[in-house]
Design an enzyme around this catalytic site. Sequence first.
Site, PDB file in Angstrom:
ATOM      1  N   THR A   1      36.406  30.563  51.267  1.00 29.55           N
ATOM      2  CA  THR A   1      35.622  29.638  50.458  1.00 29.55           C
ATOM      3  C   THR A   1      35.938  29.862  48.993  1.00 29.55           C
ATOM      4  OG1 THR A   1      33.880  29.667  52.102  1.00 29.55           O
ATOM      5  CG2 THR A   1      33.303  28.803  49.940  1.00 29.55           C
TER       6      THR A   1
ATOM      7  N   CYS B   1      49.081  59.922  28.869  1.00 28.09           N
ATOM      8  CA  CYS B   1      47.669  60.265  29.040  1.00 28.09           C
ATOM      9  C   CYS B   1      46.810  59.054  29.365  1.00 28.09           C
ATOM     10  CB  CYS B   1      47.139  60.938  27.777  1.00 28.09           C
ATOM     11  SG  CYS B   1      47.993  62.469  27.433  1.00 28.09           S
TER      12      CYS B   1
END
Lengths: 278, 392
Positions: free
Chosen positions: B243, B331
């Site tokens: 849907t 990082c």
Amino acid sequence: MWEYTDKVQQHFLSPQNVGEVEEPSGTGDVGSLACGDALKLTLKIDANDIIVDAKFKTFGCASAIASSSVLTEMIKGMPVDEAAKITNEDIAQALGGLPKEKMHCSVMGREALEAAIADYRGLTLPKAEGEVVCECFGVTDLDVIRAIKESSLRSVEEITNFTKAGGGCGKCEDKLRAILQETVGGKMEIVIPRMVQKKMTALQKIKKIEEVLEREVRPGLRKDGGDIELVDVDGDFVTVSLRGTCKSCSKSQTTIKDYVEKKLREFVLPSLIVEENN
Amino acid sequence: MAAYPHVIYMDNNATTRVAPEVVEAMMPYLTEAYGNPSSMHTFGGLVGQALKKARCQVAALLGADEEEITFTSCGTESDSTAILSAIRTYPERRHVITTRVEHPAVKNLCENLETVTGHKYRVTKLKVDAEGMLDMDEYEAALTEDTAVVSVMWANNETGVIFPIAEMARMAKQRGILFHTDAVQAVGKIAIDLGKMDIDFLSISGHKLHAPKGVGVLYIKRGTLFVPFMAGGHQEHGRRGGTENVASIVGLGRACELAQEKMAEENSRVKKLRDRLEESLLSSIPKSMLNGHKTNRLPNTANISFEYVEGEAILLHMNQHGICASSGSACTSGSLEPSHVLRAMGVPFTAAHGSIRFSLSVYNTEEEIDMVIGSMPTIIENLRKLSPFWKG
């Protein structure tokens, strides 16, 4: 993104003891630009073996900067022998904890302290410098040679897997090949670049597998009253059926993987995967 | 409800603010108009009409027909759908061409094709040069009879570099090879007219376009053989079951309309803001450099490296000033390696870890640029004072 404690944020935004001690008693220099983490720790130690001053310079993330800062605070005023016992866990704890992906930053702190103390005591930790071969990862020729020797590497691809060299832009591949040639001489594996290598047709593959099974595998199995039959070949998947005593043996899986698959990978194609027909 | 801080948002390639006009267009479908567009009753039928309108709005932005538009949940789903459809259409072909600088949605899918299938598939990853550009000779040589699909992004999310998709699609078409492009970063920023091009599949992501997160589009050229990824109901003409995410689709349609209206502004005013930001940072901060081709780039993106300092640290200081951006450093990537895009460009490691990506939108202002220009030099200077590699 990272959940940093207040202490980490504090040390990051207002780092303590930044700089370099003048005429240091001991210096610890660890990490590199390539790794994305580097720490230079300088110590001033008095006649009673007490660390009276400690300063740091760090290239790295918030965890790296915070770890360095808190470390200098921890060791100032400590006797050297006591400082030598500091672990990376201690550093992380002093910060109220670090995300697990950042624990290596605390390890770097401990390594720098170790190096600085060793320097002070006149011991040199063995670390020879080499010439950078791979710009992307900062891998030196000595790193490559050590990896080749320690892990018996025989191709450039293997060097990349073990050291990362050649895994970036790829421009150092020729240099790596040259180092490999020098280090292992004639034992180098000649690898045909994938695009040029002729793919085995399914028919050729099946014929070769049958050949190898007959020559290398069946004699061993027949000796024990067993046998093997080739059922199907689909891409790299080889389906076989064990016969005779092999069929009911508890070690059939070992036979398939450690014996049959090993032989087929050695004589036909290293990427083959052997499975038993159920 | 917690108040969200006011920020200077320069991370639009990561995601964008939902335009107020888009929110307004969506509201009825989150309140009174909640019918299922597939239902028989008018209550659902009206919603169905809204979907149709949205489809036309998307098609108009792309220069395509509405039947060529399939709604998905995101750009990643569109990418997977396109590539898997292509290889299932030609199961005897076992070669895929892509680049070294693709978004993980394409990159990881292709890498898995190689390994998870027991090496039944071979993937060629085209290299890029120092400016992030492809080599057309390498591409031409890679196209073979065994190639099932080519997947190349239109514009790179990290550097903004634009690839010659029209030409590459043409070359693929000549050899009967399907061509997919992840246009997630390009749509809405540069003009696209698919009617005139040989592109078979194109992916869009709503949340890069000032529409909400959780909606995307896959353009499938009329006549292209197609194998659905998500089977299920007959929605999207049987191409994608499930849907429909009505409110977000309606939002996306409105966002595409807005994008067409704002395209000129994106390429003039926003571009000027970006250029001013870039020039100022590069000239006021020593040892800084641009990553990516200077001119062949999206108008809103500036990827700049600041040597000898690290990306996460820079971002967190910027965060203190309320400035939002991203970095290519290790990082910040969650892995231990810096951005694969910068690595593929051969950006030296002295610079890769200190790279910051600024990506603007029509909502940025001159004052915001002033503030960033004012703060960055000090941020970098202070971090350099901490760095063992910076020699004053």
